[in-house]
Design an enzyme around this catalytic site. Structure first.
Site, PDB file in Angstrom:
ATOM      1  N   GLY A  39     -20.387  44.320   8.101  1.00  0.00           N
ATOM      2  CA  GLY A  39     -20.023  45.369   7.163  1.00  0.00           C
ATOM      3  C   GLY A  39     -18.847  44.866   6.355  1.00  0.00           C
ATOM      4  O   GLY A  39     -18.831  43.705   5.953  1.00  0.00           O
ATOM      5  N   GLU A  40     -17.876  45.699   6.176  1.00  0.00           N
ATOM      6  CA  GLU A  40     -16.684  45.320   5.422  1.00  0.00           C
ATOM      7  C   GLU A  40     -15.517  45.350   6.408  1.00  0.00           C
ATOM      8  O   GLU A  40     -15.138  46.411   6.899  1.00  0.00           O
ATOM      9  CB  GLU A  40     -16.525  46.322   4.270  1.00  0.00           C
ATOM     10  CG  GLU A  40     -15.242  46.231   3.514  1.00  0.00           C
ATOM     11  CD  GLU A  40     -14.997  44.851   2.937  1.00  0.00           C
ATOM     12  OE1 GLU A  40     -15.927  44.278   2.351  1.00  0.00           O
ATOM     13  OE2 GLU A  40     -13.875  44.346   3.113  1.00  0.00           O
ATOM     14  N   SER A  41     -14.973  44.165   6.670  1.00  0.00           N
ATOM     15  CA  SER A  41     -14.002  44.069   7.767  1.00  0.00           C
ATOM     16  C   SER A  41     -12.723  44.886   7.527  1.00  0.00           C
ATOM     17  O   SER A  41     -12.129  45.394   8.469  1.00  0.00           O
ATOM     18  CB  SER A  41     -13.659  42.606   8.047  1.00  0.00           C
ATOM     19  OG  SER A  41     -13.141  41.989   6.895  1.00  0.00           O
ATOM     20  N   CYS A  68     -20.281  38.718  12.051  1.00  0.00           N
ATOM     21  CA  CYS A  68     -19.870  38.686  10.645  1.00  0.00           C
ATOM     22  C   CYS A  68     -18.528  39.395  10.445  1.00  0.00           C
ATOM     23  O   CYS A  68     -17.510  38.879  10.886  1.00  0.00           O
ATOM     24  CB  CYS A  68     -20.971  39.243   9.769  1.00  0.00           C
ATOM     25  SG  CYS A  68     -20.824  38.653   8.087  1.00  0.00           S
ATOM     26  N   ARG A  95     -12.784  34.411   5.149  1.00  0.00           N
ATOM     27  CA  ARG A  95     -13.798  35.378   4.726  1.00  0.00           C
ATOM     28  C   ARG A  95     -14.626  34.824   3.573  1.00  0.00           C
ATOM     29  O   ARG A  95     -14.137  34.023   2.791  1.00  0.00           O
ATOM     30  CB  ARG A  95     -13.123  36.676   4.272  1.00  0.00           C
ATOM     31  CG  ARG A  95     -12.427  37.408   5.396  1.00  0.00           C
ATOM     32  CD  ARG A  95     -11.730  38.661   4.895  1.00  0.00           C
ATOM     33  NE  ARG A  95     -12.671  39.637   4.345  1.00  0.00           N
ATOM     34  CZ  ARG A  95     -12.297  40.741   3.712  1.00  0.00           C
ATOM     35  NH1 ARG A  95     -11.021  41.011   3.546  1.00  0.00           N
ATOM     36  NH2 ARG A  95     -13.207  41.580   3.247  1.00  0.00           N
ATOM     37  N   ILE A 124     -24.773  36.489   5.568  1.00  0.00           N
ATOM     38  CA  ILE A 124     -24.573  37.323   4.387  1.00  0.00           C
ATOM     39  C   ILE A 124     -23.074  37.415   4.102  1.00  0.00           C
ATOM     40  O   ILE A 124     -22.327  38.008   4.870  1.00  0.00           O
ATOM     41  CB  ILE A 124     -25.147  38.750   4.590  1.00  0.00           C
ATOM     42  CG1 ILE A 124     -26.620  38.681   4.983  1.00  0.00           C
ATOM     43  CG2 ILE A 124     -24.956  39.586   3.326  1.00  0.00           C
ATOM     44  CD1 ILE A 124     -27.182  39.993   5.514  1.00  0.00           C
ATOM     45  N   ARG A 125     -22.658  36.796   3.006  1.00  0.00           N
ATOM     46  CA  ARG A 125     -21.211  36.751   2.677  1.00  0.00           C
ATOM     47  C   ARG A 125     -20.400  36.458   3.937  1.00  0.00           C
ATOM     48  O   ARG A 125     -19.416  37.148   4.259  1.00  0.00           O
ATOM     49  CB  ARG A 125     -20.776  38.061   2.022  1.00  0.00           C
ATOM     50  CG  ARG A 125     -21.413  38.269   0.639  1.00  0.00           C
ATOM     51  CD  ARG A 125     -21.201  39.669   0.092  1.00  0.00           C
ATOM     52  NE  ARG A 125     -19.785  40.021  -0.006  1.00  0.00           N
ATOM     53  CZ  ARG A 125     -18.947  39.577  -0.919  1.00  0.00           C
ATOM     54  NH1 ARG A 125     -19.372  38.726  -1.837  1.00  0.00           N
ATOM     55  NH2 ARG A 125     -17.705  39.956  -0.939  1.00  0.00           N
ATOM     56  N   HIS A 160     -26.015  37.180  11.432  1.00  0.00           N
ATOM     57  CA  HIS A 160     -26.559  38.492  11.823  1.00  0.00           C
ATOM     58  C   HIS A 160     -27.805  38.334  12.696  1.00  0.00           C
ATOM     59  O   HIS A 160     -28.923  38.455  12.179  1.00  0.00           O
ATOM     60  CB  HIS A 160     -26.950  39.282  10.570  1.00  0.00           C
ATOM     61  CG  HIS A 160     -25.785  39.742   9.769  1.00  0.00           C
ATOM     62  ND1 HIS A 160     -25.194  40.967   9.944  1.00  0.00           N
ATOM     63  CD2 HIS A 160     -25.086  39.134   8.788  1.00  0.00           C
ATOM     64  CE1 HIS A 160     -24.191  41.107   9.100  1.00  0.00           C
ATOM     65  NE2 HIS A 160     -24.101  40.005   8.392  1.00  0.00           N
ATOM     66  N   GLU A 162     -29.078  40.380  14.574  1.00  0.00           N
ATOM     67  CA  GLU A 162     -29.805  41.660  14.648  1.00  0.00           C
ATOM     68  C   GLU A 162     -30.807  41.810  13.513  1.00  0.00           C
ATOM     69  O   GLU A 162     -31.640  42.707  13.541  1.00  0.00           O
ATOM     70  CB  GLU A 162     -28.806  42.829  14.672  1.00  0.00           C
ATOM     71  CG  GLU A 162     -28.200  43.228  13.330  1.00  0.00           C
ATOM     72  CD  GLU A 162     -27.108  42.273  12.830  1.00  0.00           C
ATOM     73  OE1 GLU A 162     -26.872  41.233  13.465  1.00  0.00           O
ATOM     74  OE2 GLU A 162     -26.510  42.587  11.779  1.00  0.00           O
TER      75      GLU A 162
END
Ligand code: GLN
Length: 182
Positions: A39-41, A68, A95, A124-125, A160, A162
Site C-alpha cells: 500500500g502506501e507506507s 512491499c 522506496r 509494484i513500485r 507481492h 499474494e
C-alpha cells in the site's frame, strides 16, 4: 488497513491458517503472526501509530511478514525519510527503488531457504534493501538487490506473493517463522 488484504487472507486460508483482519489494537489479541500488506507506507505507518498497534509490534514478540510497503515499515532506516515506521529489522530500505522503467515487473527469484525452485514475484513500485545488519538473513535478490530477508521472527519481502498463485513465501512464513505449520 490498506492494500491487498483479501489476497493475503485467501493464501493464508488456503494454507490452512485461520486468518482475521486487524484494524485496531484489540484485534492483535491471540494472533500467532501478522501480515503487513503493501500500500502506501506513509499512510499505513501513521495509522499503525494512531491505533496504538506500532507500540505492541515494537515489543518484537509477534512474528510479522511485511510485503512491499510492509517491508518499508519493518526497516530501522528508510532512505531520505523520517516517516513513521516499526523499525523491527536491521535493514535500510530505498522506496520506489527500481525506478520508472521498472515500476512494475515480474521476476523469478532464487531463494533456496524458501524453496528449491525459483519464486515467481510481482513487484509494484517496490523498495529494496540497501544494507542489512549481520543478524539479517538474506533470502532472495533481484539484480543483486536484496528483496527478501529475515531477522528472527521478522520476514520482509519487496514483492507481492499474494498477487500470484505462488504460496511458498506465505508457507515459509507459517512453517518456518511462525512455526505452526500449514
Ligand atoms: N511505493 C510504496 C511506498 O513507498 C510501496 C508500494 C507497494 O506497497 N506496492 O510506500
Amino acid at each position: 488497513m490498506q492494500g491487498a488484504v483479501r489476497e493475503h487472507e485467501r493464501v493464508l486460508t488456503a494454507l490452512g491458517a485461520k486468518a482475521s483482519l486487524v484494524r485496531r489494537r484489540a484485534d492483535l489479541e491471540g494472533l500467532d503472526g501478522l501480515v503487513l500488506p503493501g500500500g502506501e507506507s506513509t499512510t499505513i505507518g501513521m495509522l499503525l501509530e494512531e491505533y496504538g498497534i506500532s507500540e505492541i509490534l515494537r515489543q518484537g514478540d509477534l512474528p510479522v511478514f511485511g510485503t512491499c510497503a510492509g517491508m518499508i515499515l519493518m526497516a530501522k532506516e528508510i532512505e531520505g525519510s523520517d516517516q513513521p515506521r516499526l523499525g523491527l529489522m536491521e535493514i535500510a530500505v530505498r522506496r520506489n527503488a527500481f525506478g520508472r522503467q521498472r515500476e512494475s515487473f515480474e521476476e523469478e527469484i532464487v531463494a533456496p531457504a524458501v524453496s528449491p525452485r525459483p519464486l515467481h514475484a510481482v513487484f509494484i513500485r517496490a523498495p529494496y534493501v540497501v544494507s542489512a545488519g549481520r543478524e539479517v538473513e538474506v533470502l532472495g535478490k533481484v539484480d543483486d538487490k536484496i528483496v527478501l530477508c529475515r531477522q528472527g521472527r521478522m520476514l520482509a519481502g519487496a514483492f507481492h506473493p499474494e498477487l500470484t498463485d505462488d504460496d511458498r513465501v506465505h508457507r515459509y512464513f507459517l512453517e518456518q517463522v511462525v512455526g505452526k505449520g500449514a
